[in-house]
Design a protein around this motif. Structure first.
Motif, PDB file in Angstrom:
ATOM      1  N   ARG A 161       0.054   6.839  13.755  1.00 21.37           N
ATOM      2  CA  ARG A 161       1.070   5.803  13.729  1.00 21.37           C
ATOM      3  C   ARG A 161       0.903   4.936  12.491  1.00 21.37           C
ATOM      4  O   ARG A 161       1.853   4.413  11.939  1.00 21.37           O
ATOM      5  N   LYS A 162      -0.347   4.728  12.083  1.00 17.93           N
ATOM      6  CA  LYS A 162      -0.661   3.962  10.879  1.00 17.93           C
ATOM      7  C   LYS A 162      -1.255   4.928   9.870  1.00 17.93           C
ATOM      8  O   LYS A 162      -2.399   5.311   9.971  1.00 17.93           O
ATOM      9  N   GLY A 167       6.243   1.173  11.972  1.00 21.60           N
ATOM     10  CA  GLY A 167       6.397   2.593  11.695  1.00 21.60           C
ATOM     11  C   GLY A 167       7.437   3.241  12.586  1.00 21.60           C
ATOM     12  O   GLY A 167       7.611   2.854  13.742  1.00 21.60           O
ATOM     13  N   ARG A 226       8.555  10.512   8.789  1.00 20.09           N
ATOM     14  CA  ARG A 226       8.057   9.195   9.146  1.00 20.09           C
ATOM     15  C   ARG A 226       8.413   8.191   8.055  1.00 20.09           C
ATOM     16  O   ARG A 226       8.564   8.557   6.883  1.00 20.09           O
ATOM     17  N   GLN A 240       7.173   4.069   7.071  1.00 24.94           N
ATOM     18  CA  GLN A 240       6.231   3.012   7.404  1.00 24.94           C
ATOM     19  C   GLN A 240       6.403   1.864   6.428  1.00 24.94           C
ATOM     20  O   GLN A 240       6.527   2.066   5.215  1.00 24.94           O
TER      21      GLN A 240
END
Length: 299
Positions: free
Chosen positions: A296-297, A254, A264, A266
């Motif tokens: 982040r995930k 990411g 973002r 990912q």
């Protein structure tokens, strides 16, 4: 459908006051994703999604996800709290017909599993792109330890998937899913380690049994690079959901920005079993936000 709408309203009414704080914070995120693979079956699938995510609160946080889904496949694939899983297949090995099959066999010698037939046949085969609303997902999380300035933080969360996606078009299962989980992070000198663990109770459609499974993920995140860009990487996996497709594992990467408007990207690659071959997710966020575990995930 009225029951689903009423249940969603009750959850929001219950969680929204809890998510209040002395300084209320909220965030709107728009996400676009695509995933492809055979998910441990003998037939490939492609799935695209566009999701609006609303988040409100700080120590107690309410999250709502709702969007549109577009899929083209002989395999029904549905979104769970931890990732995509197959729910039926059309083609059996060596020309046989699988659950709800259409008689179009796979190549000779194929050994990929077909999903077992249930008491009812699965929805009709998706021979063209099917488009419709996705499932509504609600998550309520509570910070148990730590805050944004602490070295260690622990959160607990409970979530539900409301079956608003059309199961006849292969976009969902038409059943409720639930997840109870915990997530933690620990900040070192130059990186932050993070991870999570959850128990998922998955509703069974008529044509296949979905097992209740554990999921887990763990990774690390960098400090801001050039004062703006943050990079993270992680491993994730879950137990076998459908007999014969195998457990799922994937490697993720990411990249995200800081600031008032945050973007973002990912990417993840399946490592085997029922994982997708490849998936990508792009998003942009607006509004005030505090550091969150799992940002982040993106789920």
């Amino acid at each position: 459908m009225p029951k689903v709408i009423a249940s969603a309203a009750l959850v929001i009414m219950w969680g929204w006051p809890l998510a209040g704080s002395a300084t209320p914070v909220g965030q709107i995120t728009v996400l676009a994703g695509q995933a492809s693979g055979d998910y441990g079956t003998d037939s490939d699938t492609e799935r695209q999604s566009a999701t609006v995510r609303l988040v409100y609160g700080d120590k107690t946080r309410l999250r709502l996800d709702l969007g549109m889904v577009r899929a083209n496949s002989d395999v029904g694939v549905t979104q769970t709290p931890f990732g995509l899983v197959p729910t039926q297949t059309r083609k059996g090995p060596q020309g046989s017909t699988g659950a709800g099959g259409n008689g179009q066999g796979s190549s000779p010698g194929a050994t990929a599993p077909t999903l077992p037939a249930g008491p009812s046949s699965p929805p009709s085969a998706v021979t063209d792109w099917a488009t419709g609303p996705g499932d509504l997902r609600l998550t309520l999380s509570q910070r148990l330890l730590g805050d944004g300035a602490s070295l260690f933080r622990l959160d607990a969360e409970i979530g539900a998937k409301l079956p608003t996606a059309d199961e006849q078009d292969g976009l969902g299962t038409g059943e409720w899913d639930y997840r109870l989980g915990a997530a933690a992070q620990y900040r070192f000198w130059s990186v932050t380690a993070f991870g999570g663990l959850g128990w998922n109770a998955l509703g069974d459609p008529d044509w296949v049994e979905l097992r209740d499974v554990l999921d887990v993920y763990a990774g690390v995140e960098s400090q801001p690079l050039a004062e703006r860009i943050i990079v993270s990487g992680w491993l994730e996996g879950n137990e076998e959901v459908v007999a014969g497709t195998g457990s799922r594992s994937a490697l993720g990467l990411g990249i995200r920005s800081t600031g008032k408007v945050r973007w973002r990207a990912q990417f993840s690659a399946g490592l085997g079993g029922s994982a997708e071959d490849f998936s990508a997710l792009l998003g942009v966020s607006f509004g005030v936000s505090t550091p969150t575990i799992g940002s982040r995930k993106v789920g």
